[in-house]
Design a protein around this motif. Structure first.
Motif, mmCIF file in Angstrom:
data_model
loop_
_atom_site.group_PDB
_atom_site.id
_atom_site.type_symbol
_atom_site.label_atom_id
_atom_site.label_comp_id
_atom_site.label_asym_id
_atom_site.label_seq_id
_atom_site.Cartn_x
_atom_site.Cartn_y
_atom_site.Cartn_z
ATOM 1 N N ALA A 4 36.044 54.909 48.518
ATOM 2 C CA ALA A 4 35.153 56.038 48.252
ATOM 3 C C ALA A 4 35.550 57.252 49.066
ATOM 4 N N THR A 5 36.302 57.056 50.156
ATOM 5 C CA THR A 5 36.677 58.190 51.001
ATOM 6 C C THR A 5 38.188 58.365 51.091
ATOM 7 N N ARG A 6 38.964 57.344 50.702
ATOM 8 C CA ARG A 6 40.415 57.434 50.773
ATOM 9 C C ARG A 6 41.007 57.192 49.393
ATOM 10 N N PRO A 7 41.776 58.124 48.851
ATOM 11 C CA PRO A 7 42.313 57.956 47.507
ATOM 12 C C PRO A 7 43.427 56.929 47.433
ATOM 13 N N TRP A 8 44.088 56.644 48.552
ATOM 14 C CA TRP A 8 45.164 55.656 48.554
ATOM 15 C C TRP A 8 44.634 54.359 49.144
ATOM 16 N N LEU A 9 44.978 53.250 48.486
ATOM 17 C CA LEU A 9 44.431 51.963 48.861
ATOM 18 C C LEU A 9 45.561 50.988 49.191
ATOM 19 N N CYS A 10 45.465 50.347 50.324
ATOM 20 C CA CYS A 10 46.375 49.254 50.676
ATOM 21 C C CYS A 10 45.554 47.972 50.656
ATOM 22 N N PHE A 11 45.882 47.072 49.752
ATOM 23 C CA PHE A 11 44.992 45.956 49.450
ATOM 24 C C PHE A 11 45.831 44.705 49.247
ATOM 25 N N HIS A 12 45.406 43.606 49.850
ATOM 26 C CA HIS A 12 46.102 42.331 49.706
ATOM 27 C C HIS A 12 45.161 41.358 49.010
ATOM 28 N N ALA A 13 45.552 40.920 47.809
ATOM 29 C CA ALA A 13 44.766 39.969 47.036
ATOM 30 C C ALA A 13 45.477 38.631 47.015
ATOM 31 N N CYS A 14 44.686 37.579 46.883
ATOM 32 C CA CYS A 14 45.225 36.223 46.853
ATOM 33 C C CYS A 14 44.588 35.474 45.686
ATOM 34 N N LEU A 15 45.391 34.853 44.847
ATOM 35 C CA LEU A 15 44.896 34.088 43.708
ATOM 36 C C LEU A 15 45.120 32.604 43.953
ATOM 37 N N VAL A 16 44.071 31.825 43.819
ATOM 38 C CA VAL A 16 44.165 30.365 43.888
ATOM 39 C C VAL A 16 44.127 29.843 42.457
ATOM 40 N N PHE A 17 45.244 29.297 41.996
ATOM 41 C CA PHE A 17 45.375 28.848 40.602
ATOM 42 C C PHE A 17 45.489 27.328 40.563
ATOM 43 N N ILE A 18 44.514 26.695 39.891
ATOM 44 C CA ILE A 18 44.550 25.239 39.714
ATOM 45 C C ILE A 18 44.796 24.895 38.253
ATOM 46 N N GLY A 19 44.133 25.617 37.357
ATOM 47 C CA GLY A 19 44.288 25.379 35.936
ATOM 48 C C GLY A 19 42.958 25.479 35.217
ATOM 49 N N GLY A 20 43.015 25.726 33.923
ATOM 50 C CA GLY A 20 41.815 25.851 33.126
ATOM 51 C C GLY A 20 41.616 27.279 32.640
ATOM 52 N N PRO A 21 40.685 27.487 31.688
ATOM 53 C CA PRO A 21 40.475 28.826 31.117
ATOM 54 C C PRO A 21 40.077 29.873 32.153
ATOM 55 N N ASP A 22 39.230 29.496 33.111
ATOM 56 C CA ASP A 22 38.777 30.470 34.103
ATOM 57 C C ASP A 22 39.914 30.899 35.020
ATOM 58 N N ASP A 23 40.761 29.959 35.416
ATOM 59 C CA ASP A 23 41.895 30.307 36.269
ATOM 60 C C ASP A 23 42.911 31.155 35.511
ATOM 61 N N ARG A 24 43.081 30.876 34.225
ATOM 62 C CA ARG A 24 43.992 31.709 33.437
ATOM 63 C C ARG A 24 43.446 33.136 33.304
ATOM 64 N N GLU A 25 42.127 33.258 33.177
ATOM 65 C CA GLU A 25 41.529 34.595 33.157
ATOM 66 C C GLU A 25 41.735 35.296 34.493
ATOM 67 N N ALA A 26 41.602 34.555 35.596
ATOM 68 C CA ALA A 26 41.836 35.129 36.919
ATOM 69 C C ALA A 26 43.290 35.574 37.070
ATOM 70 N N LEU A 27 44.219 34.821 36.479
ATOM 71 C CA LEU A 27 45.631 35.196 36.545
ATOM 72 C C LEU A 27 45.889 36.495 35.777
ATOM 73 N N VAL A 28 45.240 36.649 34.627
ATOM 74 C CA VAL A 28 45.381 37.889 33.858
ATOM 75 C C VAL A 28 44.850 39.074 34.662
#
Length: 707
Positions: free
Chosen positions: A514-538
């Motif tokens: 909200a105050t800084r236009p540039w963002l440094c962000f680290h995301a982590c995906l835990v993938f096991i399998g199934g429709p919900d995990d595939r949606e998370a991967l997308v």
């Protein structure tokens, strides 16, 4: 005598709560449908009853019996919105389309009913020759109104000013308001007015949505409903005497009850014809306004004491006030299913949103502290010129005190409307700044829903359906209460698109988008399998295209993984093979304890967001033995529950995703198509119409989000 005293105290406090929940502004802001229906429903039953009464009393000679039937006809024609509110609350229909129209129209009908009661009493006093009383009573009423508005109401505002935001009301203020209530009731009785008038008037004078309103409800309502109300009901039952019923009297009263019922039903159907409302919805509203309850019985007891209502008529109308809701309520519950309108045959989700199309997100906020993290997640969703993000921000406020649920559409302004901004204004301002920094990439519309949390999912799902969103984000803190959990479960069950529950462990002020236009962000995906995990991967695939996003994918593999899961992982790796901001790590597991070990290894990863699917195959090796792990919050899923538990010490926010359930498509009844967008929000007539956002004229920041 003791029961009579308790009955009087109950009537005073209960009438006060009715006035407290009544919103006098509803007449001003009500739409044409609610106004038309409210007026017709209040007038038509009275007109029909007057005609039927003249026919029934044509051959009668006993003046007392004629008077009793006349009073019965007037009482049966009344509509009390408080009864409609309680019925809708029990059925969890308060903030549905039908519920909103029923509440607004019944409140307007109640205003007209109270006016007719006062006019009828003035007419009877004039017939009885009480000229002095006719002159004195209006003067006393005027004095009471002036004292309430210019003495008591300023005192209320002083109490509100002394109560800090978010703090409970002082006990001394509660006692003072109760003493004022009893004092005004005593004044009313001394001057020929009933104490119901002063009690309702004082309740109306309390500002809507103020700490005084919510504090009085929280402090007193339990005592009234738990202690005083049983005594009142017991005293009413003591007066009911079925052995005094005569066949002729019983038949005439039943005719008046039936004509009142049919008159209210016909009035709602007639009103709907002027506004092209469906006959089914009009029929449901007609059934709802025919219900009677405690507040109606309160008027019955008043009429029995001072208006000449006989015990025979009193007995019949009290019994019918119990019988009619008992029959009507199951019919309404059987016919009306609000969740059916959220079903959609169109696949809506992150996977169905192409990269060259607009990405629509509905962000629901319960706690103000989660706004910075939510804005960071929106920024991490990678808004670009080819695929901009349309964000619909819904501020969720629990309905306490007032009865009418509100759905407010806000317009972004250049600045706050006052120097002392409230919670909603601060939220709007934060998203306003975010939109300014990303003009051309992000558009924002802000809404507020004020409703009970057990039914607020209706507003969330209805807005998601109306706007065609691909993702609903439910933002919450690390600690959630039972009402938030119930809301999450309801949204997960009925949502027309993908749902993500964002659990915020900390406020990411150091990377506040909200105050800084540039963002440094680290995301982590835990993938096991199934429709919900595939949606998370997308979803994470969209994130990793952002120039300032780093993504780590932890793939928990089993001995015999599903081929579709392997295919999407391979495709993801091939797409990002030259992306040096994407890291892939495969972890083989044979049982659930090894899965927990992999999740605990996240403690060594410095990340801002962990993304995971909600549902996984319970019989798979990776999930074996995990059913009893975590804090047992089903709405987060087994893996999400572990990630937010103390076993994983990583302070990152956690996003748990659930893809749009395919079983909703299979259950779709093609003979009754879903409601069209032109109808969904048509009858929400409470505050502002849902219009497009006004174009912002502020100068855009020179910084842009990388495309």
């Amino acid at each position: 005598m003791v029961l009579d005293v308790y009955e009087t105290l109950c009537m005073i406090l209960f009438s006060f709560f009715v006035g407290l929940r009544t919103d006098v502004k509803v007449v001003k802001r009500a739409g044409g449908l609610a106004l038309t229906m409210g007026i017709i429903c209040s007038l038509l039953p009275q007109i029909i009853n007057a005609i039927v009464l003249r026919i029934l009393t044509r051959t009668m000679t006993d003046a007392s019996d004629i008077l009793s039937l006349s009073v019965t006809a007037g009482l049966e024609g009344l509509i009390n919105f408080h009864v409609v509110f309680l019925t809708l609350t029990d059925q969890k229909f308060v903030n549905t389309e039908v519920g909103r129209v029923a509440l607004s129209s019944s409140m307007i009908s109640s205003f007209f009913s109270w006016i007719m009661i006062m006019l009828r009493r003035i007419y009877r006093d004039s017939i009885r020759g009480r000229i002095a009383l006719i002159i004195i009573t209006p003067v006393c009423r005027a004095v009471l109104i002036l004292v309430t508005l210019y003495v008591v109401r300023p005192l209320m505002f002083w109490m509100i000013g002394k109560t800090p935001e978010g703090k409970t009301l002082k006990q001394s203020y509660v006692c003072s308001m109760v003493l004022i209530l009893f004092g005004l009731a005593f004044y009313s009785e001394l001057n020929g007015m009933h104490h119901v008038f002063s009690s309702i008037l004082l309740g109306l004078a309390i500002p809507d949505g103020s700490p005084l309103q919510t504090g009085l409800v929280n402090k007193l309502e339990g005592f009234v409903s738990g202690v005083l109300m049983p005594s009142f009901i017991m005293n009413v039952g003591r007066k009911v005497d079925i052995y005094k019923l005569e066949r002729s009297t019983f038949g005439k009263v039943e005719v008046l009850v039936a004509t009142s019922f049919l008159g209210k039903l016909a009035a709602s159907m007639i009103a709907s014809s002027f506004w092209s409302m469906s006959l089914t919805d009009a029929f449901l509203i007609g059934l709802l306004v025919t219900c009677q309850g405690i507040f109606d019985i309160q008027f019955f007891t008043i009429a029995e004491k001072i208006e000449g209502l006989s015990i025979e008529c009193f007995t019949v109308i009290v019994i019918m006030a119990i019988v009619i809701p008992t029959i009507v309520t199951p019919i309404v519950a059987y016919i009306y299913n609000p969740s059916s309108q959220y079903r959609t045959a169109q696949k809506r989700g992150i996977h169905a949103t192409k990269y060259n199309l607009e990405f629509k997100i509905l962000a629901c906020i319960r706690q103000e502290d989660t706004v910075p993290t939510l804005i960071n997640v929106l920024e991490a969703s990678n808004p670009t010129r080819k695929s901009p993000i349309s964000t619909y921000v819904l501020d969720l406020v629990e309905l306490v005190g007032q009865s009418i649920p509100l759905f407010i559409s806000h317009k972004l302004r250049r600045g706050p409307s006052s120097t002392r901004s409230n919670r909603t204004q601060r939220i709007i301002k934060a998203f306003h700044q975010y939109e300014l920094q990303n003009e051309g990439f992000v558009t924002v519309q802000c809404f507020t829903s004020i409703a009970p949390f057990e039914t607020i999912h209706n507003d969330i799902c209805l807005l998601a359906l109306e706007k065609g969103t691909s993702l609903i984000i439910l933002s919450q803190g690390a600690v959630s209460n039972a009402s938030i959990k119930e809301m999450n479960n309801n949204v997960l069950e009925h949502a027309p698109c993908t749902v993500g529950i964002l659990v915020d462990h900390r406020v990411l002020t150091e990377t506040n988008a909200a105050t800084r236009p540039w963002l440094c962000f680290h995301a982590c995906l835990v993938f096991i399998g199934g429709p919900d995990d595939r949606e998370a991967l997308v979803y994470c695939s969209r994130m990793c295209e952002h120039a300032n996003i780093t993504l780590t994918v932890i793939h928990i593999t089993e001995a015999n993984p599903a081929q579709i899961d392997l295919d999407v992982i391979d495709q993801f790796r091939d797409t990002n093979v030259y992306n040096n901001r994407v890291f892939y790590k495969s972890e083989g597991v044979r049982e659930g304890t090894e899965t927990v070990r992999v999740l605990q290894s996240l403690n060594s990863i410095d990340c801002d967001l962990i993304v995971v699917g909600r549902r996984h195959e319970a019989l798979s090796p990776a999930m074996s033995g995990l059913a009893d792990w975590g804090e047992k919050t089903p709405e987060l899923g087994t893996i999400g529950d572990i990630l937010v538990s103390p076993d994983v010490e990583n302070n990152a926010a956690v996003m748990i995703l659930q893809v749009h359930s395919s079983h909703q498509e299979n259950e779709l009844d093609l003979t009754t198509p879903p409601l069209t967008p032109t109808k969904n929000l048509k009858y929400i007539t409470t505050v502002d119409p849902d219009t497009e956002l006004a174009k912002l004229t502020e100068q855009n920041s020179k910084h842009k989000v990388p495309s």
